[in-house]
Write a protein that holds these residues in place. Structure first.
Motif, PDB file in Angstrom:
ATOM      1  N   ALA A   1      29.200  85.245  79.883  1.00  0.00           N
ATOM      2  CA  ALA A   1      28.677  86.601  80.058  1.00  0.00           C
ATOM      3  C   ALA A   1      28.589  86.946  81.538  1.00  0.00           C
ATOM      4  CB  ALA A   1      27.309  86.725  79.397  1.00  0.00           C
ATOM      5  N   ALA A   2      28.117  85.992  82.342  1.00  0.00           N
ATOM      6  CA  ALA A   2      28.004  86.241  83.780  1.00  0.00           C
ATOM      7  C   ALA A   2      29.380  86.431  84.404  1.00  0.00           C
ATOM      8  CB  ALA A   2      27.271  85.080  84.457  1.00  0.00           C
TER       9      ALA A   2
ATOM     10  N   THR B   1      28.765  77.586  78.394  1.00  0.00           N
ATOM     11  CA  THR B   1      27.699  78.290  77.690  1.00  0.00           C
ATOM     12  C   THR B   1      28.051  79.768  77.607  1.00  0.00           C
ATOM     13  OG1 THR B   1      26.417  78.831  79.676  1.00  0.00           O
ATOM     14  CG2 THR B   1      25.972  76.691  78.622  1.00  0.00           C
ATOM     15  N   VAL B   2      27.460  80.428  76.640  1.00  0.00           N
ATOM     16  CA  VAL B   2      27.670  81.862  76.508  1.00  0.00           C
ATOM     17  C   VAL B   2      27.114  82.584  77.727  1.00  0.00           C
ATOM     18  CG1 VAL B   2      27.100  83.912  75.128  1.00  0.00           C
ATOM     19  CG2 VAL B   2      27.715  81.775  73.990  1.00  0.00           C
ATOM     20  N   ASP B   3      26.043  82.070  78.293  1.00  0.00           N
ATOM     21  CA  ASP B   3      25.478  82.662  79.506  1.00  0.00           C
ATOM     22  C   ASP B   3      26.497  82.672  80.644  1.00  0.00           C
ATOM     23  OD1 ASP B   3      23.050  83.273  78.424  1.00  0.00           O
ATOM     24  OD2 ASP B   3      22.004  81.532  79.237  1.00  0.00           O
TER      25      ASP B   3
ATOM     26  N   GLY C   1      26.702  91.623  78.794  1.00  0.00           N
ATOM     27  CA  GLY C   1      25.439  91.155  78.265  1.00  0.00           C
ATOM     28  C   GLY C   1      25.639  90.028  77.264  1.00  0.00           C
ATOM     29  N   LYS C   2      24.749  89.037  77.296  1.00  0.00           N
ATOM     30  CA  LYS C   2      24.860  87.928  76.359  1.00  0.00           C
ATOM     31  C   LYS C   2      24.762  88.422  74.918  1.00  0.00           C
ATOM     32  CE  LYS C   2      21.500  84.913  76.040  1.00  0.00           C
ATOM     33  NZ  LYS C   2      20.586  83.772  76.325  1.00  0.00           N
ATOM     34  N   ALA C   3      23.916  89.414  74.678  1.00  0.00           N
ATOM     35  CA  ALA C   3      23.772  89.953  73.326  1.00  0.00           C
ATOM     36  C   ALA C   3      25.080  90.560  72.834  1.00  0.00           C
ATOM     37  CB  ALA C   3      22.655  90.993  73.290  1.00  0.00           C
ATOM     38  N   THR C   4      25.837  91.162  73.757  1.00  0.00           N
ATOM     39  CA  THR C   4      27.135  91.750  73.401  1.00  0.00           C
ATOM     40  C   THR C   4      28.084  90.669  72.899  1.00  0.00           C
ATOM     41  OG1 THR C   4      26.891  93.505  75.046  1.00  0.00           O
ATOM     42  CG2 THR C   4      29.126  93.018  74.287  1.00  0.00           C
ATOM     43  N   LEU C   5      28.083  89.528  73.577  1.00  0.00           N
ATOM     44  CA  LEU C   5      28.952  88.432  73.166  1.00  0.00           C
ATOM     45  C   LEU C   5      28.549  87.876  71.813  1.00  0.00           C
ATOM     46  CD1 LEU C   5      29.734  88.641  76.217  1.00  0.00           C
ATOM     47  CD2 LEU C   5      30.084  86.168  76.156  1.00  0.00           C
ATOM     48  N   TYR C   6      27.248  87.714  71.598  1.00  0.00           N
ATOM     49  CA  TYR C   6      26.792  87.139  70.337  1.00  0.00           C
ATOM     50  C   TYR C   6      27.036  88.081  69.162  1.00  0.00           C
ATOM     51  CZ  TYR C   6      24.676  82.851  72.074  1.00  0.00           C
ATOM     52  OH  TYR C   6      24.476  81.598  72.597  1.00  0.00           O
TER      53      TYR C   6
ATOM     54  N   LYS D   1      29.676  79.800  70.036  1.00  0.00           N
ATOM     55  CA  LYS D   1      30.544  79.461  71.158  1.00  0.00           C
ATOM     56  C   LYS D   1      31.917  79.022  70.656  1.00  0.00           C
ATOM     57  CE  LYS D   1      29.849  75.584  73.470  1.00  0.00           C
ATOM     58  NZ  LYS D   1      29.329  74.567  74.431  1.00  0.00           N
TER      59      LYS D   1
END
Length: 220
Positions: free
Chosen positions: A55-56, A50-52, A61-66, A72
């Motif tokens: 990111a972790a 998962t993107v979460d 930040g998850k928003a940064t990845l998106y 994905k």
């Protein structure tokens, strides 16, 4: 006293037409994020990734990845492309004096841990393609193009020294081994071993490039 109505030209003069620029995206952390994506993919598979989790792992930040990778699947493709490009330094390709020597010298024997990790990553790619078939072309480019680019340079060098005829289809020859390796991993789900790559070099690439019988793999 009533205010005078503003003429159209006055509106044009007072309107700010300066484009509003957003904050420039920072790509300096991309390598860390892509490495984290590979780690998570190898550990969990595509379905469990998962993107979460990425990111972790990357402490981002998850928003940064998106913002950088809308899906994905796109994140996975970029991560694999990065992994493949890092395996080769186009500015430090081997120069043994022969095309065969150069191609064989490019083969790196990974450790057992590295080989197992890459198998897990490629298995994740297979799962991704099954769920997002529209990404298949991007996957092929990510895992085939880096090695094909290196092969093109080696073939051009062989042409310059007269080992390979100048009218050879260099593009086709450069793509043969990477494409066969991709097929072996993605379709046959088998590891790409040193023995396999040498058999492709001797049995397919050299005859296509030089037009001579294949050299016995035992001479590697």
């Amino acid at each position: 006293m009533e205010s005078a109505a503003m003429e159209p030209r006055d509106l044009e003069e007072t309107t700010d037409h300066t484009p509003k620029l957003g904050r420039k995206r920072d790509h300096t952390r991309d390598p860390e994020i892509l490495q984290a994506a590979l780690d998570v993919l190898a550990e969990t598979g595509y379905d469990g990734m998962t993107v979460d989790l990425v990111a972790a792992r990357a402490r981002a930040g998850k928003a940064t990845l998106y913002r950088r990778w809308p899906s994905k699947a796109e994140l996975v493709v970029d991560a694999v492309a990065c992994m493949k490009s890092m395996d080769l330094d186009l500015n430090a390709l081997p120069d043994t004096g022969t095309l065969r020597g150069d191609l064989v010298a490019m083969i790196k024997t990974p450790t057992m841990a590295e080989a197992e990790r890459k198998l897990h990553i490629m298995a994740g790619l297979v799962s991704m393609i099954a769920r997002a078939p529209e990404m298949q072309e991007a996957v092929q480019a990510a895992i085939v193009e880096p090695r094909a680019q290196a092969n093109r340079l080696l073939i051009r060098r062989a042409i310059e020294r007269g080992e390979v005829a100048p009218d050879v289809d260099a593009e086709m020859v450069a793509m043969v081994a990477p494409a066969m390796a991709a097929y072996r991993v993605l379709v046959m789900r088998k590891p790409v071993t040193r023995e396999f790559l040498i058999s492709v070099i001797d049995g397919v690439v050299l005859p296509a490039a030089i037009g001579t019988p294949a050299v016995l793999a035992g001479n590697a």
